[in-house]
Design a protein around this motif. Structure first.
Motif, short mmCIF file in Angstrom:
data_model
loop_
_atom_site.label_atom_id
_atom_site.label_comp_id
_atom_site.label_asym_id
_atom_site.label_seq_id
_atom_site.Cartn_x
_atom_site.Cartn_y
_atom_site.Cartn_z
N ILE A 114 0.84 -1.13 0.07
CA ILE A 114 -0.13 0.06 -0.02
C ILE A 114 0.85 1.36 -0.04
CG2 ILE A 114 -1.76 1.32 1.33
CD1 ILE A 114 -2.80 -1.40 2.33
N ALA A 115 1.78 1.20 0.91
CA ALA A 115 2.68 2.36 0.97
C ALA A 115 3.42 2.57 -0.34
CB ALA A 115 3.74 2.28 2.13
N ILE A 116 4.01 1.82 -1.21
CA ILE A 116 4.71 1.90 -2.20
C ILE A 116 3.70 2.25 -3.38
CG2 ILE A 116 6.10 0.64 -4.07
CD1 ILE A 116 7.37 -0.83 -1.84
N CYS A 117 2.69 1.75 -3.44
CA CYS A 117 1.76 1.91 -4.59
C CYS A 117 0.95 3.45 -4.52
CB CYS A 117 0.63 1.05 -4.74
SG CYS A 117 1.30 -0.79 -5.13
N GLU A 118 0.71 3.58 -3.15
CA GLU A 118 0.11 5.04 -3.03
C GLU A 118 0.94 6.16 -3.20
OE1 GLU A 118 -2.73 4.72 0.23
OE2 GLU A 118 -3.71 3.36 -0.56
N ALA A 125 3.63 11.11 -8.35
CA ALA A 125 3.01 11.70 -9.82
C ALA A 125 2.34 12.84 -9.55
CB ALA A 125 2.70 10.63 -10.40
N ILE A 126 1.31 12.83 -8.62
CA ILE A 126 0.25 13.82 -8.70
C ILE A 126 0.89 15.04 -8.08
CG2 ILE A 126 -2.02 14.33 -7.87
CD1 ILE A 126 -2.95 11.48 -8.19
N PRO A 132 1.05 19.63 -3.03
CA PRO A 132 0.79 18.71 -1.84
C PRO A 132 -0.74 19.16 -1.32
CG PRO A 132 2.22 20.45 -1.05
CD PRO A 132 2.22 20.69 -2.49
N TYR A 133 -1.16 20.24 -1.55
CA TYR A 133 -2.60 20.67 -1.08
C TYR A 133 -3.66 20.00 -1.72
CZ TYR A 133 -6.74 23.24 0.23
OH TYR A 133 -8.11 23.70 0.62
N TRP A 134 -3.76 19.88 -2.84
CA TRP A 134 -4.58 19.50 -3.85
C TRP A 134 -4.62 18.05 -3.99
CZ3 TRP A 134 -8.92 22.03 -4.72
CH2 TRP A 134 -8.86 23.28 -4.75
N THR A 135 -3.10 17.43 -4.20
CA THR A 135 -2.85 16.34 -3.70
C THR A 135 -3.80 15.47 -2.57
OG1 THR A 135 -0.73 16.34 -4.99
CG2 THR A 135 -1.28 14.49 -3.61
N SER A 136 -3.42 16.23 -1.46
CA SER A 136 -3.91 15.80 -0.11
C SER A 136 -5.57 15.62 -0.20
CB SER A 136 -3.75 16.79 0.93
OG SER A 136 -2.27 16.35 1.33
N ILE A 137 -6.09 16.84 -1.05
CA ILE A 137 -7.70 16.60 -0.90
C ILE A 137 -8.06 15.47 -1.85
CG2 ILE A 137 -9.59 17.76 -2.31
CD1 ILE A 137 -8.47 20.44 -1.33
N ILE A 138 -7.54 15.22 -3.00
CA ILE A 138 -7.75 14.08 -3.92
C ILE A 138 -7.46 12.57 -2.86
CG2 ILE A 138 -6.92 12.49 -5.78
CD1 ILE A 138 -6.05 15.25 -7.10
N SER A 158 -4.64 15.55 6.75
CA SER A 158 -3.37 16.08 7.47
C SER A 158 -2.05 14.94 7.15
CB SER A 158 -3.71 16.24 8.96
OG SER A 158 -4.87 17.21 9.01
N ILE A 159 -2.45 13.87 7.39
CA ILE A 159 -1.35 12.93 6.96
C ILE A 159 -0.79 12.80 5.67
CG2 ILE A 159 -0.87 10.27 6.92
CD1 ILE A 159 -2.84 9.94 9.16
N SER A 160 -1.55 13.08 4.60
CA SER A 160 -1.37 13.19 3.35
C SER A 160 -0.28 14.50 3.08
CB SER A 160 -2.62 13.33 2.32
OG SER A 160 -2.05 13.49 1.09
#
Length: 197
Positions: A114-118, A125-126, A132-138, A158-160
């Protein structure tokens, strides 16, 4: 011979209780494989070399950042779970089904996959594309099972964001991968060895 007609495909909502353990694992591993493939394809469209993304850095500082973030997140999560009612953090029983009866080695393998894939898709990529802000929303939206309650949704966001910040600060994907792996593995162990009341 009958012709295939796409209009004959029907989707129905399936309750978690209707899925056996084998199908749950197949679903988990297949979605992670799809996540990883999308991440690699996205990297190629960005004209970036995936092998460079996974190269080990010369400094081992990323270990401290990854471990530090993991310890912080686990501490906050355990503190929240101590003072917040259990139904507020309910994910529909998905995490219990995934980790409760799993051997320790399988929890570690699942957490690593899970860690490697996500992290490949979201941080590698994203985040490179939209920050980081919009990536965390997604990322928070993708974890749809938490969206019913604001505390776990805020925690996932927050973790993202913290994973994204650590990636920017260390310059290596291995720091967020390490943090994500430890967080998932420890929380999996907590679920696995939690005493029933």
């Amino acid at each position: 011979m009958k012709k295939f007609d796409i209009r004959n495909i029907r989707f129905k909502k399936v309750n978690l209780d209707q899925i056996d353990d084998r199908l749950l694992l197949i679903n988990l591993y297949s979605t992670q494989a799809i996540t990883f493939i999308i991440g690699l394809v996205w990297l190629l469209f960005q004209h970036r070399n995936p092998f460079l993304l996974f190269s080990l850095p010369s400094s081992l500082n990323f270990l401290l950042w990854g471990l530090g973030l993991a310890v912080l997140v686990i501490g906050v999560d355990l503190l929240i779970s101590r003072f917040v009612p259990e139904d507020v953090g309910d994910d529909g029983g998905v995490n219990d089904r995934i980790f409760k009866n799993r051997p320790v080695w399988h929890i570690a393998v699942l957490s690593l996959v899970i860690a490697i894939c996500e992290e490949t898709l979201f941080r590698g990529a994203i985040q490179h594309q939209i920050g980081p802000y919009w990536t965390s929303i997604i990322f928070a939206t993708i974890h749809v099972r938490y969206l019913r309650h604001w505390i776990p949704t805020g925690l996932v966001f927050s973790i993202s964001y913290a994973l994204g910040w650590v990636y920017i600060h260390t310059g290596t994907l291995w720091a967020p991968i390490l943090a994500h792996f430890i967080i998932d593995m420890i929380m999996g162990f907590v679920i696995r060895f939690r005493r029933e009341e």
